[in-house]
Scaffold this motif. Sequence first.
Motif, PDB file in Angstrom:
ATOM      1  N   UNK A  28       0.852  -1.198   0.000  1.00  0.00           N
ATOM      2  CA  UNK A  28       0.000   0.000   0.000  1.00  0.00           C
ATOM      3  C   UNK A  28       0.883   1.241   0.000  1.00  0.00           C
ATOM      4  N   UNK A  31       2.545   2.048  -3.259  1.00  0.00           N
ATOM      5  CA  UNK A  31       1.659   2.578  -4.276  1.00  0.00           C
ATOM      6  C   UNK A  31       1.130   3.969  -3.944  1.00  0.00           C
ATOM      7  N   UNK A  32       0.927   4.270  -2.674  1.00  0.00           N
ATOM      8  CA  UNK A  32       0.194   5.466  -2.299  1.00  0.00           C
ATOM      9  C   UNK A  32       0.999   6.501  -1.510  1.00  0.00           C
ATOM     10  N   UNK A  34       3.503   8.564  -1.967  1.00  0.00           N
ATOM     11  CA  UNK A  34       3.739   9.886  -2.559  1.00  0.00           C
ATOM     12  C   UNK A  34       2.445  10.685  -2.621  1.00  0.00           C
ATOM     13  N   UNK A  35       1.379   9.998  -3.004  1.00  0.00           N
ATOM     14  CA  UNK A  35       0.078  10.658  -3.139  1.00  0.00           C
ATOM     15  C   UNK A  35      -0.425  11.143  -1.772  1.00  0.00           C
ATOM     16  N   UNK A  36      -0.351  10.271  -0.754  1.00  0.00           N
ATOM     17  CA  UNK A  36      -0.850  10.641   0.576  1.00  0.00           C
ATOM     18  C   UNK A  36       0.006  11.762   1.172  1.00  0.00           C
TER      19      UNK A  36
ATOM     20  N   UNK B  46      -8.553   7.866   2.409  1.00  0.00           N
ATOM     21  CA  UNK B  46      -8.024   6.741   1.629  1.00  0.00           C
ATOM     22  C   UNK B  46      -8.676   5.416   2.016  1.00  0.00           C
ATOM     23  N   UNK B  70       2.770  14.439  -6.064  1.00  0.00           N
ATOM     24  CA  UNK B  70       1.976  13.598  -6.955  1.00  0.00           C
ATOM     25  C   UNK B  70       0.486  13.790  -6.657  1.00  0.00           C
TER      26      UNK B  70
END
Lengths: 343, 111
Positions: A28, A31-32, A34-36, B46, B70
């Motif tokens: 998790x 995958x996430x 950088x986004x979070x 999320x 990002x």
Amino acid sequence: MSGVGGAVQGDAFARSVARWLRAYPRWWRAQRADEVTGVLAEIAGPDATRVGLRDGLGLVRGGIAARWRAWPGVAVWLRMQADRPVPPRHWLWADDVISRPWVRVPPVYLFLLFLYGLSGEWDLLWLMVVVSVLVATMFDLSHHRASARRTAFATGSVAHQSCLVVRSEPRHRVRASSFAGQASIVTGVVGLVGVVDLVRSGGSLAPVVVGASVAVGVGVYCAWGSQRLRPVPQPNRDVVATRRPWWVNVVVWGSVAVVFAQPFGTDTSWLLGIVGLAAPTFAAIWLTTRRRPEVALVDARRAILLDPPRVDAPELVPRPDPAASGVLAHGVVPTGDPWSPAT
Amino acid sequence: MGLKMTEQTYLVLLSLADRPRHGYGVVQAVRELSDDRVRLGAGTLYGVLDRLVGAGYAEVSGEEVVDGRLRRYYRLTPEGTSAVTQETARLRALAARAQRVLGARPALGGA
């Protein structure tokens, strides 16, 4: 604020996010993260250097929920423990479990703890707990991991159905000098605690002298064994250092030994002393490999046991299929369950 | 695939109904839609997005990097649009029934 200051501030915030995100499974985070981090930075504002407690606790709660959603159930867990292939939709979960340092510790040690619980020998029970942690944190279980990977991800033919592919990646092996150096210091410190405790409690030192002599003899043999080591080319291997600095292991295990030695008298002192007998062996391996960074611990072990060197096979690792777009939910892109009863 | 339609889930679905949004865009839209009553944290956001993607109600529509960060955009799938439409109809019917119940109530202070 200068650009450099802003960068430093951004790094501090990213590190703070990374600490809180450890609550989530590894796949998790891959995958996430950088986004979070971007979302949290926008929520917190430009001057924030760390995640607030409320947001952090929210991440912990979300991480536990994500792990819970990814849990495949007892049947799949048992399949993996029994060295059976894991359904592709649970590959990322299985990869997460296999990557943990204490892989394979639970079934064996839970069984032993159960036996010792039945026998009522509580000092031995306590010893098992300590040894479990020791095994999990210090010893090289990469062969267990590689074996688990080979069996868990053996069903590569249906990989594309779950938008995951099994890739061959270089296998990580612990550097002999790195591990043996740490292990010699740690076992030496633990053994010293045992001997000091034995002397304090009036125990005989004669067996200690005999044991130390034998240990030094074994160490000399190991030095000879690892000296004659001739490594073979290893195209599928990365030799890496141990994860923790040596002083952390010394402080942790020295403290455990001191605490452990106190309540149980000379029996425990002997056990700690026996751990110390391994120190000359590790020291010998360190001495003979400290200028040979390409030598892995497994090479030294095989040389000492007079086994011929072996070329590592690549490691099997499930990764999201680059041809598939989208986010993996629960470890799988939602294109249907590839492990339906019909398959 | 079934999905428990909590208020937060409904608001996130609703925020994606008009156009794709990235994570922080969803947080802002939910705040506006709820009249500043619901403030999603990243953990909750999320968790909801994971469940929506897992249920096939939402999907990733693209990514961009803004100021070194990002941004991943999400959009509703036809199933998600259908789910949010049905839930809105259910809430509308509920509000209508509530209005009738409240309208039938005797006025306070009345004889």
